[in-house]
Design an enzyme around this catalytic site. Structure first.
Site, short mmCIF file in Angstrom:
data_model
loop_
_atom_site.label_atom_id
_atom_site.label_comp_id
_atom_site.label_asym_id
_atom_site.label_seq_id
_atom_site.Cartn_x
_atom_site.Cartn_y
_atom_site.Cartn_z
N LYS A 63 10.76 -39.43 9.97
CA LYS A 63 11.30 -40.64 10.84
C LYS A 63 10.48 -42.03 10.56
CE LYS A 63 10.35 -40.41 16.05
NZ LYS A 63 10.18 -39.95 16.74
N SER A 138 13.13 -38.72 20.84
CA SER A 138 13.24 -40.03 19.71
C SER A 138 13.56 -39.17 18.81
CB SER A 138 12.00 -40.82 20.12
OG SER A 138 10.80 -40.84 19.53
N SER A 162 10.06 -35.19 21.46
CA SER A 162 10.70 -35.81 21.11
C SER A 162 11.71 -35.22 19.84
CB SER A 162 10.57 -37.11 20.47
OG SER A 162 10.44 -37.95 21.23
N1 GLN Z 1 11.20 -38.91 25.76
C1 GLN Z 1 9.62 -38.74 25.95
C2 GLN Z 1 9.05 -40.06 26.52
O1 GLN Z 1 9.80 -41.51 26.06
C3 GLN Z 1 9.25 -38.57 25.30
C4 GLN Z 1 9.33 -38.80 23.65
C5 GLN Z 1 8.26 -38.44 22.59
O2 GLN Z 1 7.83 -37.18 22.21
N2 GLN Z 1 8.31 -39.45 21.38
O3 GLN Z 1 7.79 -40.40 26.49
#
Ligand code: GLN
Length: 472
Positions: A63, A138, A162
């Site tokens: 990532k 994400s 994410s």
């Molecule tokens: N969707 C969540 C957020 O936007 C989790 C994102 C993540 O785990 N990086 O904060």
């Protein structure tokens, strides 16, 4: 050729039936053919980054919020578009020491903020099961690449779901490890008390193998746990008969799509047939986790992202007349709209006069959640729930309504707030043929238990053997 897992490749390498170069060219050929449709990478390396060749010469995608020395690390943000880290993340050094070739950097929502991958400043990644649907976020790039079999495994990061959410949406296995188990050194911070790096794989056994390559104490990360590591694969083949699983009723209530609920209920049946004792449990504080998460995560983000001021690194707006204008324009032009929204929310929650009402309350909820989970784990080996209330939605469906987007995280954020390990494993398909994920949670440092339970389920089902029809 049938789909090979990382462990399959490992065996073929050990018996010298394949050479490291054969594996690289297998995935390179697939990527050249299929990546234009999936777009899981922000950057695919012509020549993989590699230190040694060994029995683990199995390619991996990373990532793009994890620093690979001397290669752009953008966080899918304009503000870091030209940032080339002069240092190596600890997880990357560990992978290189083990012999893994790093084949590219995968797409994400900008700075990890999002649930669909649509917040990337560069392009959108497509769900391999239906290209018009999101891969989740994400870590959507990392999950889509594994699901499309363009790489056998990848690293994601999980601040509020994410890793698990895209794993569920793409039909692969994703683990958010116990907070502190995997070093965050070289992970670009979103919300430091919640962030963890973790493995995304096709199977549970691969997941345990990859975790063992990246876990471990790191003096460079002050929150890294100084513990001796368990053998993460040790319990994989142990029967689960007699193990106790709780299903929090607050995680299977209103708002869960009918086909998701059905798939999870069927999974409960499978566990019962395997001899586990499954019963309903109640954690009344759970419904408060999403609000607490979005206050704490944005507060920490507002502080962490203050460092992007255009001075030392990252984007700097040209021709500013004075320092203030340089800050203002660099940040206005460099950050995308969702990141700006989060910085504003977090700054508000932390500001004098609101701190007690928002940030402090959220931390109190966090403590109550920790207590509730501790108590539940006195009676249960694991808790079971859907990973997400819905399956992969259509691109564009939720982009105009942040609250709808945030609600996708309602079942995943509790594990980050409490620091416990949580895993998503495929548990079926919805009526449109899109994957559904089953979430298992256990007490801190019980990854071997999660793997044991997930592996038993995986072996009793065949969801993990399917490949998206569009990418055959
Ligand atoms: N969707 C969540 C957020 O936007 C989790 C994102 C993540 O785990 N990086 O904060």
């Amino acid at each position: 050729m049938s789909i090979r897992t990382a462990i399959d490749w490992h065996q073929l390498l050990s018996s010298k039936e394949v050479q490291p170069a054969d594996i690289l060219s297998y995935y390179a050929e697939r990527s050249e053919r299929l990546e234009p449709a999936i777009q899981g990478y922000l950057q695919r390396f012509e020549t993989p980054v590699q230190q040694t060749t060994s029995n683990w010469s199995i390619p991996i995608a990373i990532k793009d919020n994890i620093c690979v020395k001397d290669h752009p690390t953008t966080c899918a943000s304009r503000i870091l578009e030209n940032f080339i880290p002069p240092y190596q993340a600890t997880v990357i050094q560990k992978l290189l020491d083990a012999g893994l070739p790093i084949v590219g950097k995968s797409n994400l929502d900008e700075f990890g903020m999002g649930s669909s991958n649509e917040n990337s400043a560069f392009h959108k990644t497509h769900n391999p099961w239906n290209l018009e649907h999101v891969p989740g976020g994400s870590s959507g790039g990392s999950a889509a690449l594994v699901a499309a079999n363009l790489v056998p495994w990848s690293l994601g990061t999980d601040t509020g779901g994410s890793i698990r959410l895209p794993a569920a949406f793409c039909g692969v296995v994703g683990l958010k490890p116990t907070y502190g188990l995997v070093s965050r050194y070289g992970l670009i911070a979103y919300a430091s008390s919640l962030d963890q790096i973790g493995p995304i794989t096709r199977t549970v056994a691969d997941n345990a193998a990859l975790l063992s390559l990246i876990a471990g104490h790191d003096p460079q990360d002050s929150t890294s746990a100084n513990i001796s590591l368990p053998d993460f694969s040790a319990r994989l083949h142990q029967p689960i008969k007699g193990m106790k699983i709780g299903v929090p009723k607050e995680m299977l209530g209103d708002g869960i799509a009918a086909d998701v609920r059905q798939a999870v209920e069927k999974a409960v049946q499978v566990y019962t047939e395997l001899g586990a004792l499954v019963e309903e449990v109640s954690l009344p504080v759970l419904p408060h986790s999403l609000a607490a998460y979005y206050l704490i995560a944005t507060s920490e983000a507002s502080s962490n992202l203050a460092r992007y001021d255009g001075v030392r690194y990252g984007y700097r707006a040209p021709n500013a007349k004075n320092l203030r204008e340089m800050y203002q324009r660099s940040r206005s032009e460099g950050f995308g709209p969702e990141v700006k929204l989060r910085i504003l929310l977090g700054t508000y929650a932390l500001s004098a006069g609101y701190y007690d009402a928002y940030y402090k309350k959220a931390q109190q909820v966090r403590t109550l959640l920790i207590q509730a989970f501790n108590q539940a784990f006195e009676s249960y080996d694991a808790l079971l729930a859907p990973t997400s209330p819905v399956s992969a939605f259509k691109m564009g469906e939720k982009t105009s309504d942040p609250l709808q987007m945030y609600l996708t995280d309602i079942l995943t954020v509790a594990a980050n707030l409490t620091g416990i390990p949580a895993l998503s494993v495929p548990c079926g398909f919805d009526t449109q043929g899109l994957p559904i994920g089953l979430q298992l949670m256990a007490k801190p440092l019980s990854e071997p238990v999660l793997y044991q339970l997930a592996h038993a389920y995986e072996q009793a089902t065949d969801w993990h053997l399917r490949l998206p029809p569009e990418v055959n």
